[in-house]
Motif scaffolding. Structure first.
Motif, mmCIF file in Angstrom:
data_model
loop_
_atom_site.group_PDB
_atom_site.id
_atom_site.type_symbol
_atom_site.label_atom_id
_atom_site.label_comp_id
_atom_site.label_asym_id
_atom_site.label_seq_id
_atom_site.Cartn_x
_atom_site.Cartn_y
_atom_site.Cartn_z
ATOM 1 N N GLU A 215 0.603 19.838 -0.282
ATOM 2 C CA GLU A 215 1.016 21.195 -0.627
ATOM 3 C C GLU A 215 0.933 21.387 -2.144
ATOM 4 O O GLU A 215 0.904 20.415 -2.908
ATOM 5 N N PRO A 216 0.864 22.629 -2.628
ATOM 6 C CA PRO A 216 0.875 22.861 -4.073
ATOM 7 C C PRO A 216 2.112 22.246 -4.719
ATOM 8 O O PRO A 216 3.232 22.406 -4.233
ATOM 9 N N GLY A 217 1.900 21.511 -5.794
ATOM 10 C CA GLY A 217 3.005 20.854 -6.484
ATOM 11 C C GLY A 217 3.304 19.462 -5.987
ATOM 12 O O GLY A 217 4.151 18.768 -6.575
ATOM 13 N N GLU A 218 2.658 19.018 -4.910
ATOM 14 C CA GLU A 218 2.900 17.672 -4.394
ATOM 15 C C GLU A 218 1.978 16.665 -5.080
ATOM 16 O O GLU A 218 0.875 16.989 -5.535
ATOM 17 N N THR A 219 2.449 15.423 -5.123
ATOM 18 C CA THR A 219 1.724 14.330 -5.767
ATOM 19 C C THR A 219 1.430 13.243 -4.748
ATOM 20 O O THR A 219 2.318 12.838 -3.989
ATOM 21 N N VAL A 220 0.200 12.781 -4.737
ATOM 22 C CA VAL A 220 -0.208 11.654 -3.901
ATOM 23 C C VAL A 220 -0.258 10.412 -4.793
ATOM 24 O O VAL A 220 -0.970 10.402 -5.807
ATOM 25 N N LEU A 221 0.506 9.401 -4.428
ATOM 26 C CA LEU A 221 0.596 8.182 -5.225
ATOM 27 C C LEU A 221 -0.131 7.047 -4.519
ATOM 28 O O LEU A 221 0.243 6.640 -3.414
ATOM 29 N N LEU A 222 -1.159 6.508 -5.152
ATOM 30 C CA LEU A 222 -1.859 5.321 -4.686
ATOM 31 C C LEU A 222 -1.396 4.147 -5.542
ATOM 32 O O LEU A 222 -1.221 4.289 -6.760
ATOM 33 N N TYR A 223 -1.230 2.983 -4.954
ATOM 34 C CA TYR A 223 -0.671 1.835 -5.664
ATOM 35 C C TYR A 223 -1.187 0.550 -5.031
ATOM 36 O O TYR A 223 -1.697 0.553 -3.905
ATOM 37 N N THR A 224 -1.054 -0.547 -5.744
ATOM 38 C CA THR A 224 -1.451 -1.852 -5.210
ATOM 39 C C THR A 224 -0.221 -2.631 -4.748
ATOM 40 O O THR A 224 0.915 -2.287 -5.086
ATOM 41 N N ASP A 225 -0.457 -3.695 -4.010
ATOM 42 C CA ASP A 225 0.644 -4.469 -3.439
ATOM 43 C C ASP A 225 1.501 -5.152 -4.503
ATOM 44 O O ASP A 225 2.624 -5.567 -4.214
ATOM 45 N N GLY A 226 0.953 -5.320 -5.712
ATOM 46 C CA GLY A 226 1.752 -5.947 -6.752
ATOM 47 C C GLY A 226 3.039 -5.206 -7.040
ATOM 48 O O GLY A 226 4.045 -5.810 -7.415
ATOM 49 N N LEU A 227 3.043 -3.885 -6.863
ATOM 50 C CA LEU A 227 4.259 -3.108 -7.060
ATOM 51 C C LEU A 227 5.346 -3.541 -6.089
ATOM 52 O O LEU A 227 6.536 -3.582 -6.447
ATOM 53 N N LEU A 228 4.962 -3.872 -4.862
ATOM 54 C CA LEU A 228 5.926 -4.321 -3.861
ATOM 55 C C LEU A 228 6.307 -5.781 -4.070
ATOM 56 O O LEU A 228 7.477 -6.159 -3.939
ATOM 57 N N HIS A 229 5.324 -6.619 -4.412
ATOM 58 C CA HIS A 229 5.587 -8.048 -4.558
ATOM 59 C C HIS A 229 6.508 -8.349 -5.728
ATOM 60 O O HIS A 229 7.322 -9.274 -5.679
ATOM 61 N N ARG A 230 6.385 -7.560 -6.794
ATOM 62 C CA ARG A 230 7.201 -7.840 -7.977
ATOM 63 C C ARG A 230 8.684 -7.548 -7.766
ATOM 64 O O ARG A 230 9.518 -7.997 -8.539
ATOM 65 N N THR A 231 9.010 -6.805 -6.751
ATOM 66 C CA THR A 231 10.430 -6.550 -6.487
ATOM 67 C C THR A 231 11.147 -7.805 -6.039
ATOM 68 O O THR A 231 12.362 -7.925 -6.198
ATOM 69 N N GLY A 232 10.405 -8.753 -5.445
ATOM 70 C CA GLY A 232 11.032 -9.956 -4.916
ATOM 71 C C GLY A 232 11.716 -9.754 -3.581
ATOM 72 O O GLY A 232 12.337 -10.685 -3.055
ATOM 73 N N ASP A 233 11.607 -8.565 -3.009
ATOM 74 C CA ASP A 233 12.241 -8.258 -1.728
ATOM 75 C C ASP A 233 11.262 -8.460 -0.578
ATOM 76 O O ASP A 233 10.038 -8.467 -0.784
ATOM 77 N N PRO A 234 11.767 -8.610 0.639
ATOM 78 C CA PRO A 234 10.870 -8.574 1.803
ATOM 79 C C PRO A 234 10.126 -7.249 1.850
ATOM 80 O O PRO A 234 10.539 -6.253 1.241
ATOM 81 N N THR A 235 9.028 -7.233 2.613
ATOM 82 C CA THR A 235 8.142 -6.070 2.599
ATOM 83 C C THR A 235 8.857 -4.784 2.991
ATOM 84 O O THR A 235 8.684 -3.741 2.341
ATOM 85 N N ASP A 236 9.674 -4.835 4.042
ATOM 86 C CA ASP A 236 10.320 -3.601 4.484
ATOM 87 C C ASP A 236 11.300 -3.072 3.439
ATOM 88 O O ASP A 236 11.385 -1.862 3.193
ATOM 89 N N ARG A 237 12.023 -3.972 2.785
ATOM 90 C CA ARG A 237 12.963 -3.533 1.757
ATOM 91 C C ARG A 237 12.220 -3.051 0.510
ATOM 92 O O ARG A 237 12.682 -2.133 -0.184
ATOM 93 N N ALA A 238 11.076 -3.664 0.203
ATOM 94 C CA ALA A 238 10.289 -3.201 -0.946
ATOM 95 C C ALA A 238 9.762 -1.787 -0.704
ATOM 96 O O ALA A 238 9.790 -0.944 -1.611
ATOM 97 N N PHE A 239 9.292 -1.520 0.530
ATOM 98 C CA PHE A 239 8.849 -0.157 0.850
ATOM 99 C C PHE A 239 10.011 0.832 0.767
ATOM 100 O O PHE A 239 9.843 1.964 0.290
ATOM 101 N N ALA A 240 11.184 0.413 1.231
ATOM 102 C CA ALA A 240 12.352 1.294 1.164
ATOM 103 C C ALA A 240 12.733 1.588 -0.284
ATOM 104 O O ALA A 240 13.100 2.718 -0.634
ATOM 105 N N ARG A 241 12.635 0.585 -1.141
ATOM 106 C CA ARG A 241 12.942 0.800 -2.546
ATOM 107 C C ARG A 241 11.953 1.769 -3.179
ATOM 108 O O ARG A 241 12.331 2.648 -3.961
#
Length: 504
Positions: A417-443
C-alpha cells in the motif's frame, strides 16, 4: 616465597602483585621482613634474590595474562597503558600508535587523559616530545627516554612547558613499542663460537621499520622509574608489542576484507520514481558473503535482491561478487520472471562452484503498479511494514541454490500500500540475536511493528531502528553503508544486510 605482598612496593599499584623483595634489600643483604643474620649472609642473600625474581615473574605473568585476554587493538593498548603505569608508578599516560611501515592506523589513546588533553600534545613540536623522537627514529631513543623534571629543564620547548603545566604533569617516561622477531638465521651465516650456547631461533630486536609506536607515562611530581622498574616495564612492553603487532595485523586484515566487500556492493542506490530505497550492510570480522543489489530494469522496473554465500573469508567475498554480477546479467535479460533468474543462477553456481551453496531472494518491482513479484531460494521471507499491518510475506519453501540437482520454486506477488515499506534482509540479522529461529523472527517482527511514526517516511531510519532494536548491544558490525549510522559497533561472526523499499 609465598609470603603476603605489601600493599604498595616501589610504585607498583596494590592491584598488581608486587615483589616481596626489592633491589635495595638485595644490595644491603637484608630482607624487609626480617633482620640480617651474618653467619647465614650468603644463603639469605641468595634466598632474597630468588624471592625477588619469583615475585617479579609472577607480576609479569599476571599482567601478560590480562593482556592476552584482550581481543581488540584499542582494548589491548588501554590494558598495556594501565599495566605499565602500575609498573613504573605513574598515574596517567598515553600511547601514540603510528606503525613505521606507513600502513596505519595512526591514532592516540590516553589513560587518565581526555580527548581534549590528547589534542594539546598535538600542538607541541613533534621533535620536542619524547614519543615524537621515537616515532621519527632518531638515535638514542630505542632504550626509552626519561624526563625526571620537565619544568626544571632549561632547553624545554615553551609550548611543551605550557602543555605540561596545563595538564599538571612534571615528569615522563617513554618507551618504544617494538616487537621482536623470531626469524631463523640466513643459511650463509655461520654462528660465532660465542653464540653456540644461544637458541637457533633466539628473538632479535626488530629494526625501526617494524616500530608500532610509543608509550608515555606521566608523573604528577618530578620522578623517574628505578632500575628495577625500568627492567620490568621493558620486559612487559616488549611482550605487549608482539601482542599488539598481531592485533594490528588482524585489524588491518578485517579492514581490508570490509573494504573489499563494500567495493563489490553497489556504490549508490538507483533513484526510481514511486519508490525510496535504503540499504545497510554490516561486515563480519572474517569477511562474509552477504550481499544486496538494486538495479534499474527496462520498462521503468526495478530489481531488488539479497543473498548470502556460504563460508567466510576472501573466497566467500569473491564468490559473492561473482554471484551478484551474474544475477545482474540474468535480471537484465529475464528479470520479469524471478524464477528463471534464480534457476539460471543455480545452474551457474552448480557448474562453476559445485562445493558452495547460497541463498537468494529476487524481486521484480513495478513501482507504478506497486507490485513486486518475488522468488526465493532458501531465504528468509521479506517483511511488510505499514500503518495498518506488519507481517511477513508468505513465500514458498525452497532449497538454497546448489543443494539440489535442479532448483525450482513458484513465485509470489506482493502489493504494498502507499506508505508501506518492504524489508529484505539476510539470515545474519536473525543469527546475531543469539535466539532460536522462532524467537529471532518474533523479535524482528516486534521491532518492525514498533517503528516510531516519525521514522516511517524514511526507509533508512526504519532500517536503523530495526538494527538497534533487534541486535544486542555491541553486536552490530564495524562498517555501514551509511558511515554516519550510529549502530556501527564491534565485529561479529555474521554479516547483516538490510534492503528497504518504501512505496509512495
Amino acid at each position: 616465597m609465598n609470603a603476603p605482598h605489601p600493599p604498595k612496593v616501589a610504585g607498583i599499584d596494590s592491584t598488581v602483585p608486587a615483589p616481596a623483595h626489592t633491589v635495595a634489600s638485595v644490595a644491603t643483604g637484608t630482607s624487609p621482613a626480617a633482620p640480617a643474620h651474618p653467619r647465614n649472609a650468603p644463603g639469605a642473600l641468595l634466598q632474597d634474590r630468588l624471592a625477588g625474581w619469583v615475585s617479579d615473574l609472577t607480576t609479569l605473568h599476571e599482567l601478560t595474562e590480562r593482556l592476552t585476554r584482550t581481543r581488540a587493538l584499542d582494548e589491548a593498548l588501554r590494558e598495556m597503558l594501565r599495566a605499565g603505569a602500575a609498573l613504573v608508578g605513574a598515574r596517567r599516560g598515553l600511547v601514540a600508535l603510528e606503525p613505521a611501515d606507513g600502513l596505519g592506523p595512526d591514532h592516540m589513546i590516553g589513560l587518565g587523559l581526555a580527548h581534549a588533553d590528547l589534542g594539546h600534545f598535538e600542538t607541541v613540536p613533534r621533535s620536542s616530545l619524547p614519543y615524537g623522537r621515537i616515532l621519527d627514529g632518531l638515535p638514542g631513543a630505542d632504550d626509552g627516554i626519561a624526563e625526571p623534571d620537565l619544568l626544571a629543564e632549561k632547553g624545554l620547548d615553551p609550548r611543551h612547558r605550557e602543555v605540561a603545566a596545563r595538564l599538571g604533569y612534571a615528569a615522563s617516561y617513554t618507551l618504544p613499542l617494538v616487537p621482536k622477531t623470531s626469524e631463523p638465521p640466513e643459511a650463509s651465516e655461520t654462528p660465532m663460537p660465542s653464540e653456540t650456547s644461544r637458541l637457533p631461533y633466539a628473538p632479535r630486536a626488530a629494526g625501526p621499520g617494524l616500530r608500532l609506536g610509543a608509550a608515555v607515562w606521566l608523573y604528577d611530581e618530578p620522578a623517574e622509574p628505578s632500575e628495577r622498574q625500568r627492567h620490568l616495564v621493558g620486559l612487559y612492553v616488549r611482550y605487549a608489542a608482539e601482542h599488539l603487532a598481531r592485533l594490528l595485523e588482524l585489524e588491518r586484515t578485517c579492514a581490508s576484507m570490509a573494504t573489499m566487500s563494500e567495493e563489490l556492493l553497489p556504490s549508490r542506490l538507483p533513484r526510481i520514481p514511486g519508490v525510496q530505497l535504503a540499504a545497510r550492510h554490516r561486515t563480519s570480522a572474517h569477511g562474509g558473503g552477504d550481499w544486496y543489489d538494486a538495479l534499474p530494469l527496462p520498462d521503468a522496473a526495478l530489481g531488488l535482491a539479497v543473498g548470502s554465500v556460504t563460508g567466510a573469508g576472501p573466497s566467500a567475498v569473491a564468490a559473492m561478487g561473482r554471484l551478484r554480477a551474474s544475477l545482474r546479467a540474468y535480471a537484465v535479460m529475464e528479470g520479469e520472471d524471478p524464477v528463471a533468474v534464480l534457476s539460471d543462477l543455480e545452474l551457474l553456481l552448480r557448474l562453476t562452484e559445485p562445493a558452495r551453496s547460497a541463498t537468494a531472494l529476487f524481486g521484480y518491482c513495478e513501482p507504478a503498479l506497486r507490485k513486486i513479484t518475488l522468488a526465493g531460494a532458501g531465504h528468509s521471507p521479506p517483511l511488510l511494514i505499514g500503518e495498518r499491518r506488519t507481517e511477513f510475506v508468505e513465500t514458498s519453501v525452497s532449497a538454497p541454490l546448489g543443494m539440489l540437482a535442479c532448483w525450482e520454486a513458484p513465485s509470489v506477488e506482493v502489493y504494498p500500500e502507499p506508505g508501506e515499506t518492504v524489508l529484505l534482509y539476510t539470515d545474519g540479522l536473525l543469527h546475531r540475536t543469539g535466539d532460536p529461529t522462532d524467537r529471532a523472527f518474533a523479535r524482528l517482527h516486534a521491532a518492525a511493528a514498533g517503528v516510531p511514526q516519525a521514522l516511517r517516511r524514511d526507509p533508512g531510519a526504519i532500517a536503523d531502528h530495526i538494527l538497534r532494536t533487534v541486535l544486542p548491544e555491541g553486536t552490530t558490525a564495524s562498517k555501514a553503508t551509511d558511515p554516519t549510522d550510529p549502530t556501527a559497533a564491534t565485529d561479529s561472526a555474521e554479516d547483516v544486510v538490510l534492503l528497504a523499499a518504501r512505496f509512495e
